[in-house]
Design a protein around this motif. Structure first.
Motif, PDB file in Angstrom:
ATOM      1  N   HIS B  14       0.883  -1.159   0.167  1.00  0.00           N
ATOM      2  CA  HIS B  14       0.095  -0.106  -0.011  1.00  0.00           C
ATOM      3  C   HIS B  14       0.895   1.149   0.156  1.00  0.00           C
ATOM      4  N   ALA B  43      -4.354 -12.899  -3.675  1.00  0.00           N
ATOM      5  CA  ALA B  43      -4.599 -12.792  -5.126  1.00  0.00           C
ATOM      6  C   ALA B  43      -5.945 -13.322  -5.190  1.00  0.00           C
ATOM      7  N   GLY B  46      -8.697 -11.227  -4.529  1.00  0.00           N
ATOM      8  CA  GLY B  46      -8.444 -10.049  -5.509  1.00  0.00           C
ATOM      9  C   GLY B  46      -8.051  -8.911  -5.063  1.00  0.00           C
ATOM     10  N   VAL B  48      -4.542  -8.350  -4.332  1.00  0.00           N
ATOM     11  CA  VAL B  48      -3.472  -8.042  -5.328  1.00  0.00           C
ATOM     12  C   VAL B  48      -3.564  -8.879  -6.417  1.00  0.00           C
ATOM     13  N   GLU B  49      -2.812  -8.524  -7.453  1.00  0.00           N
ATOM     14  CA  GLU B  49      -2.556  -9.098  -8.752  1.00  0.00           C
ATOM     15  C   GLU B  49      -1.115  -9.575  -8.969  1.00  0.00           C
ATOM     16  N   ARG B  51       1.903 -10.211 -11.782  1.00  0.00           N
ATOM     17  CA  ARG B  51       2.543 -10.079 -13.049  1.00  0.00           C
ATOM     18  C   ARG B  51       4.002 -10.532 -13.376  1.00  0.00           C
ATOM     19  N   LEU B  67       1.109  -6.594  -7.297  1.00  0.00           N
ATOM     20  CA  LEU B  67       0.607  -5.155  -7.536  1.00  0.00           C
ATOM     21  C   LEU B  67      -0.807  -5.032  -6.504  1.00  0.00           C
ATOM     22  N   PRO B  68      -0.956  -3.991  -5.515  1.00  0.00           N
ATOM     23  CA  PRO B  68      -2.033  -3.786  -4.795  1.00  0.00           C
ATOM     24  C   PRO B  68      -3.277  -3.451  -5.904  1.00  0.00           C
ATOM     25  N   GLN B  69      -4.301  -3.989  -5.510  1.00  0.00           N
ATOM     26  CA  GLN B  69      -5.511  -3.476  -6.393  1.00  0.00           C
ATOM     27  C   GLN B  69      -6.275  -2.581  -5.719  1.00  0.00           C
ATOM     28  N   ALA B  70      -6.266  -1.341  -6.406  1.00  0.00           N
ATOM     29  CA  ALA B  70      -6.903  -0.125  -6.007  1.00  0.00           C
ATOM     30  C   ALA B  70      -8.345  -0.450  -5.364  1.00  0.00           C
ATOM     31  N   HIS B  71      -9.158  -1.312  -6.163  1.00  0.00           N
ATOM     32  CA  HIS B  71     -10.533  -1.254  -5.804  1.00  0.00           C
ATOM     33  C   HIS B  71     -10.622  -2.475  -4.812  1.00  0.00           C
ATOM     34  N   ALA B  72      -9.686  -3.109  -4.238  1.00  0.00           N
ATOM     35  CA  ALA B  72      -9.969  -4.132  -3.176  1.00  0.00           C
ATOM     36  C   ALA B  72     -10.295  -3.409  -1.784  1.00  0.00           C
TER      37      ALA B  72
END
Lengths: 378, 378
Positions: B14, B43, B46, B48-49, B51, B67-72
């Motif tokens: 974060h 993951a 949902g 983090v993702e 790549r 990568l942290p997922q903003a919408h989470a």
């Protein structure tokens, strides 16, 4: 876990004094068998003694009273002031077992000689009392780095860059802790004085210098690299006198001992006794208090407003020379500070009181600094 | 333990952004299989993702980038100022997903209506973005009780005793955290700005009011009952103007926006834009800077000397209106503060810099206050 509980129990006995097993169990939230095991262990090593309490309450077998044994852990406390050095050997439980002091007008203030005399004096005192010292706590009126006891500057002693911790550490085979005088005063007030039970308190003290120690959320506030802030060098009077620190109108310059001598018409550097005598005489004459100490009180007030507004304490304890000020003057200043401080109003009125620990407050703080480093290992 | 590690890992992503599994393992001191289990779990939910990184270093299979997922996790950040209210929805990782603001010269400052408009606006914005809010952080320019978000006094808003936390809590079913604007600015600087990596820093900010937030030993300093100190109401000029707070010559009175308007020859309450424009024009003419801003700089200096001597920070970050002051003036003030502060000399020279986080610093701090309360539960 057992080690942790043992330290907590020992600290409780050290600070609060003798206590029954039953109360220890209740206070510390441990069951009776755990308390018994801990106390038995401590009693075997001679750290505590158990006694049947004199006053029995109710029927049944009385809970045994657990008493810390002063000789089980003795620390050296040293209070280096501008005018004198005091040393004391303090036992577990906080009792002073023996003490010694010397005037720095007679002996030199040169750091190496002060250190040597502290060592000689402490060894003599320990031999005389037949005790072994396990740690030392040393109070210095200056800017001190806690990690290694390096004294950056103690201006009123004319000390600069003195490795006091290392110097004493090379002689004594025990932890040597060095702290700022006001910080140690705050520690003593927090553990044994007016600030007991208060999680946000400031201790402000005046000798030749003015300093402050801060308890925030239950523990001592430290600055960068262990350097504490210097409340005495807060500017309260921008148009005031030059201060040796390079600034002007510092709180110390306006309400320190030299300022008090000036307003009382004594020569700067007059003996402490005559300053106190003059204040006592003045206190008997209320009209004189305001006319002679009015400006002094104004600067005390400005500094206290700043302390309250910047640090947000619930309690301010005034120590040392401030305790000799007329009570009416303190009450008046406290009232004004509450009226003109936004933060005081928010917290429901910051209390401002004078210390009741007397002249030994710094010495007691130095002892507690030493105990902090050894209670876990007793 | 697993829950604790998960929170630490999430906070790392974060605050610091995307990171390879290998670096996470090294930074957090966990072994690769633990990291794998944690990342896999995140993951799957949902949060983090993963790549394959674009730039491959060396041979062998590349460590996956997490990568942290903003919408989470989306929080509502609210910055209530004297002139305007800004709200933003901020995603995990710190990105602002959407924002909205309104001028308080046009709309009312009445607390209940401000609260209602914050609620309506936030719900609209969340619906528009298709996200669910999990917590809110709200910045108020006043004396705030952290425990329940009670605003004791926000003088420049004319708010007194406003139960803001409870009011919003009765509408939103999520944690509502309310903080002082300067305190939240300090938090943002500590996590994402100039004070990253500094354990003892002070953030000082000027809008209409002047305030400060303190990071001491790595965490935010709080006063009694969660009331923070108010640096802006430190007296710097005892002979100065009366302040609404009941005191006189407060730092805010001498270096706040109104004081700046006076020395610039603008009417008090001139729009921010014209104050900044005037300062920009002035900066181009060094001779004018000292002659017109000299006294202003002196009071800035006295306050900063006090901040440094009382709190002993290694770094002071100046925010908001102070960032519009000519750089030459800031450099001169910083130099004087270092010269005349005992504590600055002890810590090897306190750095004084201007904030680089821009106008969003308080909003970012409010978002972090909200994230603090939910990162453990994402």
């Amino acid at each position: 876990m057992r080690r942790h509980n043992r330290t907590v129990l020992l600290r409780r006995l050290h600070i609060e004094g003798p206590c029954t097993r039953a109360s220890l169990a209740a206070e510390l939230g441990l069951n009776r068998s755990t308390i018994k095991a801990l106390v038995d262990g401590l009693a075997e090593s001679g750290v505590v003694e158990e006694r049947v309490p004199r006053q029995r309450s109710g029927a049944g077998r009385p809970s045994l009273l657990v008493l810390p044994q002063a000789h089980a852990a003795v620390v050296l406390a040293v209070d280096i002031r501008v005018e004198q050095v005091s040393i004391a050997l303090v036992g577990l439980g906080g009792e002073i077992l023996g003490r010694n002091s010397w005037n720095l007008r007679v002996r030199t203030r040169e750091p190496a000689e002060v250190a040597t005399h502290v060592v000689d004096s402490a060894l003599l005192l320990a031999a005389d009392l037949g005790v072994r010292m396990v740690a030392a706590g040393i109070s210095v009126p200056g800017v001190v780095r806690r990690s290694d006891g390096f004294v950056h500057e103690a201006p009123n002693l004319h000390w600069t860059d003195v490795p006091l911790g290392d110097r004493l550490g090379s002689v004594f085979d025990m932890p040597i802790m060095v702290g700022n005088d006001a910080e140690l005063g705050a520690l003593a007030e927090h553990l044994r004085g007016s600030a007991r039970g208060s999680s946000d308190a400031v201790y402000v003290t005046a000798d030749v210098g003015v300093g402050g120690g801060v308890i925030s959320d239950g523990s001592a506030l430290r600055g960068t690299a262990g350097y504490l802030g210097e409340l005495g060098h807060m500017v309260v009077n921008p148009a005031g006198r030059s201060c040796y620190c390079g600034s002007r109108g510092c709180w110390e310059t306006e309400v320190g001992e030299r300022a008090l001598c000036r307003v009382l018409g004594l020569r700067e550097g007059a003996p402490r006794g005559s300053v106190v005598a003059e204040l006592r005489a003045l206190a008997a004459d209320p009209a004189q208090v305001r006319s002679r100490l009015g400006e002094f009180a104004d600067w005390l007030e400005v500094g206290l407003v700043n302390v309250v507004n910047v640090l947000g304490p619930e309690l301010v304890v005034l120590g040392d020379l401030f305790t000799a000020l007329p009570a009416s003057l303190i009450a008046e200043v406290a009232e004004s500070v509450r009226e003109r401080s936004l933060v005081s109003r928010a917290v429901g009125g910051t209390r401002i009181v004078t210390s009741t620990l007397g002249a030994d407050v710094t010495l007691l703080g130095a002892a507690e600094l030493a105990f902090e480093s050894v209670l876990g290992a007793v």
